[in-house]
Design a protein around this motif. Structure first.
Motif, PDB file in Angstrom:
ATOM      1  N   MET A   1      -9.191 -10.084   5.000  1.00 13.77           N
ATOM      2  CA  MET A   1      -8.272  -9.035   4.605  1.00 13.77           C
ATOM      3  C   MET A   1      -7.651  -8.449   5.856  1.00 13.77           C
ATOM      4  O   MET A   1      -8.305  -8.266   6.861  1.00 13.77           O
ATOM      5  N   GLU A   2      -6.380  -8.150   5.754  1.00 14.99           N
ATOM      6  CA  GLU A   2      -5.634  -7.585   6.862  1.00 14.99           C
ATOM      7  C   GLU A   2      -5.877  -6.090   6.981  1.00 14.99           C
ATOM      8  O   GLU A   2      -5.977  -5.388   5.985  1.00 14.99           O
ATOM      9  N   ASN A   3      -5.957  -5.631   8.188  1.00 18.27           N
ATOM     10  CA  ASN A   3      -6.001  -4.189   8.421  1.00 18.27           C
ATOM     11  C   ASN A   3      -4.584  -3.726   8.697  1.00 18.27           C
ATOM     12  O   ASN A   3      -3.892  -4.273   9.558  1.00 18.27           O
ATOM     13  N   ILE A   4      -4.155  -2.731   7.960  1.00 16.45           N
ATOM     14  CA  ILE A   4      -2.808  -2.202   8.130  1.00 16.45           C
ATOM     15  C   ILE A   4      -2.926  -0.734   8.494  1.00 16.45           C
ATOM     16  O   ILE A   4      -3.627   0.022   7.823  1.00 16.45           O
ATOM     17  N   ILE A   5      -2.251  -0.365   9.552  1.00 17.55           N
ATOM     18  CA  ILE A   5      -2.242   1.039   9.962  1.00 17.55           C
ATOM     19  C   ILE A   5      -0.928   1.641   9.487  1.00 17.55           C
ATOM     20  O   ILE A   5       0.153   1.169   9.824  1.00 17.55           O
ATOM     21  N   LEU A   6      -1.050   2.657   8.668  1.00 20.48           N
ATOM     22  CA  LEU A   6       0.141   3.307   8.115  1.00 20.48           C
ATOM     23  C   LEU A   6       0.425   4.586   8.910  1.00 20.48           C
ATOM     24  O   LEU A   6      -0.422   5.442   9.037  1.00 20.48           O
ATOM     25  N   THR A   7       1.595   4.644   9.386  1.00 21.38           N
ATOM     26  CA  THR A   7       1.993   5.867  10.076  1.00 21.38           C
ATOM     27  C   THR A   7       3.077   6.561   9.276  1.00 21.38           C
ATOM     28  O   THR A   7       2.853   7.592   8.685  1.00 21.38           O
ATOM     29  N   SER A   8       4.209   5.955   9.228  1.00 16.83           N
ATOM     30  CA  SER A   8       5.299   6.519   8.460  1.00 16.83           C
ATOM     31  C   SER A   8       5.891   5.384   7.647  1.00 16.83           C
ATOM     32  O   SER A   8       6.486   4.454   8.195  1.00 16.83           O
ATOM     33  N   ILE A   9       5.714   5.451   6.321  1.00 17.46           N
ATOM     34  CA  ILE A   9       6.180   4.370   5.467  1.00 17.46           C
ATOM     35  C   ILE A   9       6.724   4.978   4.178  1.00 17.46           C
ATOM     36  O   ILE A   9       6.181   5.967   3.668  1.00 17.46           O
ATOM     37  N   ASP A  10       7.775   4.373   3.679  1.00 14.18           N
ATOM     38  CA  ASP A  10       8.352   4.910   2.445  1.00 14.18           C
ATOM     39  C   ASP A  10       7.563   4.370   1.240  1.00 14.18           C
ATOM     40  O   ASP A  10       6.827   3.389   1.338  1.00 14.18           O
ATOM     41  N   ILE A  11       7.723   4.998   0.112  1.00 16.20           N
ATOM     42  CA  ILE A  11       6.983   4.666  -1.104  1.00 16.20           C
ATOM     43  C   ILE A  11       7.239   3.230  -1.545  1.00 16.20           C
ATOM     44  O   ILE A  11       6.316   2.535  -1.945  1.00 16.20           O
ATOM     45  N   ASP A  12       8.488   2.776  -1.479  1.00 16.46           N
ATOM     46  CA  ASP A  12       8.807   1.412  -1.903  1.00 16.46           C
ATOM     47  C   ASP A  12       8.077   0.370  -1.056  1.00 16.46           C
ATOM     48  O   ASP A  12       7.559  -0.615  -1.582  1.00 16.46           O
ATOM     49  N   SER A  13       8.008   0.580   0.237  1.00 16.69           N
ATOM     50  CA  SER A  13       7.307  -0.347   1.124  1.00 16.69           C
ATOM     51  C   SER A  13       5.803  -0.326   0.848  1.00 16.69           C
ATOM     52  O   SER A  13       5.148  -1.375   0.819  1.00 16.69           O
ATOM     53  N   LEU A  14       5.255   0.849   0.631  1.00 23.57           N
ATOM     54  CA  LEU A  14       3.833   0.970   0.312  1.00 23.57           C
ATOM     55  C   LEU A  14       3.521   0.271  -1.009  1.00 23.57           C
ATOM     56  O   LEU A  14       2.531  -0.461  -1.119  1.00 23.57           O
ATOM     57  N   GLU A  15       4.374   0.453  -1.991  1.00 22.04           N
ATOM     58  CA  GLU A  15       4.184  -0.194  -3.291  1.00 22.04           C
ATOM     59  C   GLU A  15       4.212  -1.712  -3.142  1.00 22.04           C
ATOM     60  O   GLU A  15       3.390  -2.415  -3.727  1.00 22.04           O
ATOM     61  N   LYS A  16       5.135  -2.226  -2.335  1.00 21.90           N
ATOM     62  CA  LYS A  16       5.241  -3.663  -2.107  1.00 21.90           C
ATOM     63  C   LYS A  16       3.982  -4.203  -1.420  1.00 21.90           C
ATOM     64  O   LYS A  16       3.461  -5.256  -1.796  1.00 21.90           O
TER      65      LYS A  16
END
Length: 94
Positions: A1-16
């Motif tokens: 599984m990939e580790n993803i660090i979220l800093t600033s992301i829009d809802i559409d990108s997060l949903e995808k």
């Protein structure tokens, strides 16, 4: 599984990202189809008829582990090639 660090992301990108992760997880949990999917199968009654024995005998063989069986809900079935192989093994034991 990939580790993803979220800093600033829009809802559409997060949903995808979530949809892709869930789809990948589901796809990896589905077994690949094998040649057994195309083989002849028997119900308990059909196997009893094929072997010319009673259904009680088939249940006894199933309980003893003579035949590998598959179950979907309450439906039990056997794959012909596996039954034939098990019979050869049983006959060689005698």
């Amino acid at each position: 599984m990939e580790n993803i660090i979220l800093t600033s992301i829009d809802i559409d990108s997060l949903e995808k990202i979530i949809k892709n992760s869930v789809a990948a997880a589901i796809a990896s949990s589905i077994p690949e189809t094998t040649s057994k999917d195309n083989e002849q199968t028997f119900s308990i009654s059909e196997l009893a008829e094929y072997l010319k024995v009673t259904k009680a005998t088939i249940h006894a063989y199933k309980k003893r582990g003579v035949f590998k069986f598959y179950q979907t809900g309450r439906t039990v079935y056997f794959i012909k090639s596996e039954v034939d192989a098990a019979l050869k093994i049983e006959n060689n034991k005698k």
